[in-house]
Design an enzyme around this catalytic site. Structure first.
Site, short mmCIF file in Angstrom:
data_model
loop_
_atom_site.label_atom_id
_atom_site.label_comp_id
_atom_site.label_asym_id
_atom_site.label_seq_id
_atom_site.Cartn_x
_atom_site.Cartn_y
_atom_site.Cartn_z
CB SER A 157 -0.95 -0.04 1.21
OG SER A 157 -2.00 0.85 1.04
CG ASP A 306 -6.28 -3.53 -3.17
OD1 ASP A 306 -7.07 -2.69 -2.71
OD2 ASP A 306 -5.06 -3.49 -2.98
CG HIS A 333 -5.08 -2.99 0.64
ND1 HIS A 333 -4.61 -2.59 -0.59
CD2 HIS A 333 -4.49 -2.16 1.54
CE1 HIS A 333 -3.78 -1.57 -0.43
NE2 HIS A 333 -3.69 -1.29 0.84
#
Lengths: 614, 122
Positions: A157, A306, A333
């Site tokens: 991320s 995602d 995620h």
């Protein structure tokens, strides 16, 4: 210990990337590292907080390669008691810490500037200053007595995007990048997918960021209560006994700005977010050449469900010349939970967390001491078939497109309609939602579920195929092309592609969205290689929505790979809103749309088929 | 993180020794820290928050807390035998209740934290 073996390589005979990358070792979860923290001074005097883990079991040289992890979510935590009495400040990264240090890597965790215990401020995420900090940190690492001069970087991320941007520096010490769940095009992948503002994520993520930068755990109480129970703040660096250094850093954070404040009133890709900056300023494709110049090998991985980050895997694979392994699987995620909607009863994610982390270490070993990797391979998982596949090209060889036309009685036909007046009206239901466990909210680390689609579809305009007479594998971007009109001067279309089994059970597969004013299909060359329907989302290409006027609205759904089984049907469910996630278009009023399915206005979907089909 | 939870319960049980002296209205927590870190064992406020979070003790419950950072000992003095028994029970079960709360939250059940007041500004 680090595998010193120049023959280490990817096993090309395996289609499962986690098997191709090598064996899984099972180190004990003991503190096999020494940990300390300190400030590192950047070129402009800004000091970044760093937590450093050095393996206790060093090789005879005393030198090891380093895993760099840069984050805006606090590099290390001040745990609450009693947890603090038994676990250290990087416990939430376990077992990655233990596995990497056991395998002979030092680890450096960094609070990026303006965040955590670091000094400085941030006008927006991944500024050029923040990117250059990555190179400064690498310069610092390779001068440490324990460093062998080689650095890899890993993250998921935000930290994953930091990894990719570290590559922009083309630093010769950086040997591998492991990019988990990261965007390629922030406008389309996260902020305004299809031009629809993702209020749910953007607002909450900005709130979370602001609270973190104030060293307040409050946001976690709302977003991640497990984290809130566990921790009370960012970890001070070791010599900040009184906390005064952190206090000074927090004062510098006060001028930070947050993306929701910058973007919440924006519509177009080229809208200025602040002086000299728009969405593309931080897009990976904007700096593609810098990343390619590094020639650094990349392992990039993500999940079909995602956000739009799933599409980023394809775009990164298609566009970057760097040696690359790309992986597209079925998890949430960050891959801590399963997300395969066909098997909601599954509790364990596959690969396991240890299998995944071991694979990343194996990839690092291959790049640091082994043969390295050559060319590009995309590993993708086909849902329902439950099988890994791989390809060296995108689209995969053998893919062909097949059109199915919207037809009478809310069905699909392989034949183009011959009637001159086929059409269906639908009054937009603004209570329609995919909830708060959808692909967009997933970016906050939440479980992903699209349960109850049978009921939700009752609120939508749905078209279903006949039962298929053979299995159909769909791999790629499904295209939806609608001839339609609306009663209002603004609107958006959300299309859900679903599987309907023999018992009527509906399973979500993929979706896409488009705000109607962005519907112009651009003739210009896209800024990067692209196989989706191309909309520029630029102000110059906006097409006003004129009530009652027929429009052609064509867009792609997010990437998928799925097997629709013989006897099942596929379905497109059309909505005009997804209330828990996106802005409402139009802001007021309740439009009725008319979907045309006549010989002159033949709406259709186009399926990218690998096998099956007619 | 999830795979550490089962170990956490055992670690905490081993790490926390609780002695309750009902005659002297005194509770002693002896902490055997596996990772000796440079910071203090706990502040009195943190002890209050811990008892509130995991034992539902009122945040302003009358008690006196003394921390011995050198010896890793927490001494809690209370006003009555009844109070001592109540707080003692909470302390003796912290190793379990703190993990239960974490497990519950990880499973998506947040009902267990509803009783917790504003502890972030205490």
């Amino acid at each position: 210990m680090l595998k010193q073996n120049e023959l280490l390589e990817v096993d090309k005979s395996k289609a499962n990337p986690f098997e191709a990358l090598g064996e899984v070792l099972e180190p004990e979860l003991t503190y096999n590292y020494n940990l300390h923290s300190e400030y590192i001074e950047m070129r402009d005097g800004v000091k970044l907080a760093a937590t450093i883990l050095i393996p206790k079991d060093l090789p005879s040289s005393g030198k090891v390669p380093t895993l760099l992890h840069q984050t805006r979510y606090w590099r290390a935590y001040h745990l609450r008691i009693p947890y603090r009495w038994v676990y250290d400040e990087v416990i939430t990264q376990s077992p990655s810490n233990e596995i990497f240090t056991d395998r002979g890597y030092a680890i450096v965790y960094i609070d990026v500037r303006g965040c955590g215990a670091s000094y400085g401020s941030r006008a927006y995420p991944w500024t050029e200053e923040e990117i250059r900090d990555g190179a400064d940190v690498v310069d610092w690492i390779i001068t440490q007595e324990w460093s062998d001069g080689r650095v890899i970087s890993k993250g998921i991320s935000y930290p994953g995007i930091c990894v990719e941007k570290l590559g922009y520096n083309a630093h010769s010490a950086v040997k591998a990048l492991i990019i988990g769940h990261a965007f390629w095009d922030p406008y389309n992948d996260v902020a305004l997918p299809g031009g629809c503002y993702d209020r749910g994520f953007m607002q909450l993520w900005s709130f979370l960021g602001k609270k973190l930068d104030e060293n307040s755990p409050k946001a976690f109480r709302e977003i991640g209560p497990d984290s809130w129970v566990l921790l009370k703040g960012v970890k001070l660096v070791d010599n900040d006994v009184s906390g005064e250094l952190l206090k000074k850093a927090l004062i510098e954070h006060k001028v930070n700005t947050y993306v929701h404040d910058l973007a919440c009133d924006k519509t177009f890709r080229d809208d200025t977010l602040m002086e000299g900056m728009n969405f593309d300023t931080i897009a990976t494709f904007t700096d593609q050449e810098r990343l390619e110049k590094s020639k650094v090998p990349i392992l990039a991985w993500c999940s079909y469900l995602d956000s739009g980050y799933c599409d980023a895997i394809i775009h990164r694979f298609m566009n970057l010349s760097n040696p690359q392994i790309a992986i597209l699987g079925s998890w949430n995620h960050g891959a801590s939970l399963p997300a395969n909607q066909f098997f909601p009863e599954r509790e364990k994610v596959s690969p396991s967390i240890r299998e995944r982390i071991n694979s990343w270490v194996n990839f690092s070993d291959i790049c640091v001491t082994g043969k390295g990797i050559e060319g590009k391979t995309l590993y993708y998982y086909t849902l329902v078939e439950e099988k890994w596949k791989k390809t060296q090209v995108w689209p995969p060889e053998g893919q062909f497109k097949q059109r199915w036309y919207f037809s009478e009685n809310f069905s699909f036909s392989e034949s183009k309609p011959e009637v001159s007046d086929g059409a269906d009206d639908y009054k937009i239901n603004f209570r329609a939602t995919t909830g708060r466990n959808n692909r967009w909210w997933a970016l906050l680390g939440l479980p992903i579920t699209y349960a109850g689609r049978e009921k939700m579809d009752e609120k939508l305009l749905t078209y279903s195929s006949q039962s298929l007479d053979k299995d159909l594998e769909i791999t790629g971007f499904i295209k939806v092309s609608l001839f339609m009109k609306t009663t209002h001067d603004d609107g958006a279309i959300y299309a859900y592609f679903e599987d309907v089994d023999e018992n009527g059970k509906v399973t979500y597969i993929a979706d896409g969205q488009l705000r109607l004013l962005h519907r112009k299909i651009a003739n210009e060359t896209p800024p990067f290689k692209f196989t989706k329907v191309y909309h520029t989302y630029k102000r110059k290409d906006a097409l006003p929505v004129i009530p009652g006027e027929i429009m052609e609205v064509t867009f792609s759904l997010h990437i998928t790979s799925v097997l629709i089984k013989k006897g099942h049907r596929f379905r497109i469910a059309i909505a005009g809103h997804d209330k828990d996630t996106f802005y409402r278009y139009p802001a007021e009023g309740r439009p009725t749309i008319t979907l045309m399915r006549s010989k002159d206005h033949a709406s259709y979907i186009e399926l990218p088929i690998i096998k099956g089909g007619n | 993180m999830e795979e550490l939870i089962p170990m956490l319960r055992d670690k905490l049980k081993r790490a926390i020794t609780v002695n309750v002296d009902e005659d002297k209205n005194k509770i002693t927590l002896i902490i055997n820290r596996e990772t000796k870190i440079s910071e203090e064992l706990a502040s009195p406020e943190e002890i209050k928050i811990m008892l509130h979070m995991f034992g539902k003790l009122e945040k302003d419950f009358p008690m006196n807390i003394v921390i011995n950072n050198q010896e890793d000992i927490v001494e809690i003095s209370l006003n009555s035998r009844e109070d001592t028994v109540r707080v003692g029970n909470i302390a003796e079960n912290i190793w379990n209740t703190s993990v239960e709360m974490l497990e519950q939250c990880l499973a998506g059940d947040f009902s267990g934290i509803k009783h917790i007041g504003n502890i972030d500004e205490m």
